[in-house]
Design a protein around this motif. Structure first.
Motif: not given
Length: 297
Positions: A42-52
């Motif tokens: 699984f990819l656990v998404i902790r700080r979604p804003q950094l993926l933008e």
């Protein structure tokens, strides 16, 4: 299973063939063994804003707390059965999340399936929609998932985990590109475990040369030995290149003793020469030459 469910099944069994004129029939379902339903990770998404601002598919993960990942590396099956099993694992995880969390959770478990390429049967059946290089939405909506075709992804650092699923020439290109950005231990593991071509494996093994760490050097030599045993052609190529390198070194020693200093262009010419007879001739001429130009004439 309750009586209502049993009755519904019995009705299907008795009525389906009749009402469809034999076009369809009922079959009791085989047992689905679910004692172990486990995805690759699984990819656990902790700080979604950094993926933008990362390359796709990363931004797609922003709305989710986790992404189920299924890896189909080179040589793995990417047939319909493999995809259906991945969808089954996704469904099992979704039920698990509903049971573990508040039942009011209305989200859907995202599934990313990473493979070298998009198989033809999937294109024919589902008509995937490409929204970025190597990234395809596979419909219908109620069974939607993301297919990541690693061979089509650009060579970018943030995509290295996905690029590991490449195959064929695309995998060779990835290996050559990524090697300078990784430690020798990592590169050795890549050479040992991934299905790159023999010439590419040999090139990457010898790119680093001998290393000081005895354990790493022993591993490098072991992998090189295995490659030689697997490919007589590679063994002959290494032998020939060893002779060329030895002759280049001998030529440079003679020039140094004669106090003849090659220019950068001269040195590049020596390094680029792959004809053993020419290197031997230059070596003999260097013994009496009065200039580097005379030696390399």
């Amino acid at each position: 299973m309750g009586y209502v469910e049993l009755f519904a099944q019995q009705t299907f069994a008795e009525e389906t063939e009749r009402i469809t004129g034999g076009a369809a029939g009922w079959q009791d379902p085989p047992e689905i063994r679910l004692e172990k339903v486990q995805s690759d990770g699984f990819l656990v998404i902790r700080r979604p804003q950094l993926l933008e601002h990362l390359a796709p598919p990363w931004p797609v993960a922003r709305p989710h707390g986790e992404v189920m990942l299924e890896l189909k590396l080179a040589g793995n099956h990417v047939d319909r059965k493999a995809v259906e099993r991945a969808l089954l694992r996704r469904q099992a995880r979704q039920v698990q999340r509903i049971e573990e969390q508040d039942a009011s959770w209305l989200g859907e478990e995202p599934l990313w399936l990473v493979a070298p390429h998009l198989p033809g049967w999937l294109v024919e059946m589902r008509r995937p929609v490409c929204f970025a290089p190597g990234c395809y939405w596979v419909e219908p909506q109620w069974q939607r998932f993301l297919w990541i075709a690693a061979n089509e992804l650009p060579l970018r650092n943030e995509l290295i985990p996905f690029l590991m699923a490449r195959s064929g020439r695309a995998l060779d290109a990835f290996g050559r590109w990524v090697a300078p950005h990784r430690s020798i231990e990592w590169v050795l593991s890549m050479v040992e475990y991934m299905t790159m071509s023999m010439p590419t494996r040999d090139e990457l093994i010898r790119r680093f040369g001998k290393v000081d760490d005895p354990e790493i050097e022993a591993r490098r030599q072991h992998i090189l030995k295995v490659l030689l045993e697997m490919s007589p052609q590679t063994k002959q190529q290494i032998k020939e290149e060893g002779l060329l390198e030895g002759q280049r070194a001998a030529l440079r020693r003679v020039l140094a003793r004669r106090q003849l200093t090659p220019s950068k262009d001269d040195d590049a010419r020596i390094e680029a020469c792959t004809d053993l007879a020419t290197l031997e001739r230059w070596h003999d001429q260097a013994v009496t030459a009065v200039s580097v130009s005379d030696a390399l004439a």
